[in-house]
Design an enzyme around this catalytic site. Structure first.
Site, PDB file in Angstrom:
ATOM      1  CE1 TYR A 156     -15.582  -2.193  69.845  1.00 59.42           C
ATOM      2  CE2 TYR A 156     -16.483   0.069  69.175  1.00 59.42           C
ATOM      3  CZ  TYR A 156     -16.591  -1.178  70.036  1.00 59.42           C
ATOM      4  OH  TYR A 156     -17.588  -1.212  70.635  1.00 59.42           O
ATOM      5  N   GLY A 162     -15.945 -15.682  83.923  1.00 62.96           N
ATOM      6  CA  GLY A 162     -15.577 -14.329  84.025  1.00 62.96           C
ATOM      7  C   GLY A 162     -16.481 -13.684  83.325  1.00 62.96           C
ATOM      8  CB  THR A 163     -19.747 -13.402  81.753  1.00 68.36           C
ATOM      9  OG1 THR A 163     -20.952 -12.628  81.518  1.00 68.36           O
ATOM     10  CG2 THR A 163     -20.003 -14.751  82.291  1.00 68.36           C
ATOM     11  CG  HIS A 172     -21.410  -9.922  72.327  1.00 64.62           C
ATOM     12  ND1 HIS A 172     -21.135  -9.826  73.752  1.00 64.62           N
ATOM     13  CD2 HIS A 172     -22.888 -10.249  72.162  1.00 64.62           C
ATOM     14  CE1 HIS A 172     -22.214 -10.062  74.376  1.00 64.62           C
ATOM     15  NE2 HIS A 172     -23.384 -10.298  73.406  1.00 64.62           N
ATOM     16  CD  GLN A 178     -21.185 -12.770  77.749  1.00 67.16           C
ATOM     17  OE1 GLN A 178     -21.943 -11.897  78.128  1.00 67.16           O
ATOM     18  NE2 GLN A 178     -21.011 -13.562  78.787  1.00 67.16           N
ATOM     19  CG  ASN A 179     -14.354 -12.328  76.133  1.00 63.73           C
ATOM     20  OD1 ASN A 179     -15.205 -11.662  76.796  1.00 63.73           O
ATOM     21  ND2 ASN A 179     -13.447 -13.006  76.649  1.00 63.73           N
TER      22      ASN A 179
END
Ligand code: NAD
Length: 232
Positions: free
Chosen positions: A55, A172-173, A106, A88-89
């Site tokens: 990360y 874009g998912t 998320h 979701q990014n």
């Protein structure tokens, strides 16, 4: 007059042109890693140093990236509509583009959270979160991201927002990660739905207006059309 509500559900694809890799375009690998080796509580318990470093690398990439024309175009919708971005990014490119209301389903990589008390979150100063950095109650800090198998606390707020949507724009998912993907079923039956993705496979839902293009091309055009409408 009350503004119409647009909800925008975004995934990794909107940030692809900013240089941040999606993972399903790379055979289920995220920057060369199986996601279950880096994005699960089990991975953290097995090898926290490796997960922290993974990360840290992602955070470096995010800090070096810039919002693209798709992130920027979405901001223009706010002149005419009430806009909520549900992403979701884990990057912060919507915020840096200037979007006013962004919900991170998320989490967000620029923050840390206590491994014991997830509600204790902190801004990270710079790219690296180090082993030995502790929350105020003395527990190790980990990235403030939702891993596979963990609850998604923001989903209830996202459902409430979607239930009042006049227009839903999905960008874009792959719509494979739940509960995020289920949001599409929570908008009213009268809502218009648009999907911008160059490789989508959801054509069979004839209710969805598919824009089969990269976000940097398809989103600014769709935004222009919506802003120029005279029926709102
Ligand atoms: P995904 O990788 O499963 O799917 C990406 C989708 O984006 C695909 O449908 C692909 O066709 C589309 N796409 C690729 N290039 C595009 C472009 N230029 N314009 C528009 N669409 C494009 O991503 P997902 O559905 O978001 O699920 C992945 C999970 O991984 C998310 O939960 C997210 O937290 C995480 N993730 C986040 C980032 C980030 O924050 N930038 C990056 C990688 C993964």
């Amino acid at each position: 007059m009350k503004k119409k509500r647009i909800v925008v559900l975004t995934g990794a694809g909107i940030s692809a042109e900013s240089g941040l890799q999606t993972f399903r375009d790379a055979d289920g690998l995220w920057e060369g890693h199986n996601v279950y080796d880096v994005a699960t509580p089990e991975a953290w318990h097995r090898d926290p140093v490796m997960v922290q470093e993974f990360y840290n690398m992602r955070r470096r990439s995010v800090l070096a990236a810039n919002p693209n024309e798709a992130h920027k175009a979405l901001v223009q919708l706010e002149d005419k509509y009430e806009v909520f971005i549900v992403t979701q990014n884990i990057d912060d490119l919507h915020e840096r583009a200037g979007s006013g209301q962004v919900i991170h389903l998320h989490g967000i990589i620029t923050k840390s959270q206590s491994e014991r008390y997830p509600h204790l979150t902190y801004d990270i100063d710079g790219p690296d979160l180090k082993m030995g950095e502790l929350c105020e109650k003395g527990h190790q800090l980990r990235p403030h991201v939702v891993w596979f198998g963990e609850p998604v606390p923001m989903i209830e707020k996202a459902v409430e927002i979607c239930q009042e949507a006049d227009i839903l724009i999905i960008i874009g998912t792959s719509l494979q990660v739940y509960p995020a993907a289920g949001l599409i079923d929570t908008v009213p039956p009268t809502a218009e739905i648009y999907l911008v993705d160059p490789k989508t496979t959801v054509h069979h839902f004839n209710k969805i207006n598919v824009v089969q293009e990269k976000a940097v091309l398809g989103v600014p055009r769709l935004v222009r059309e919506l802003v120029e409408r005279t029926d709102t």
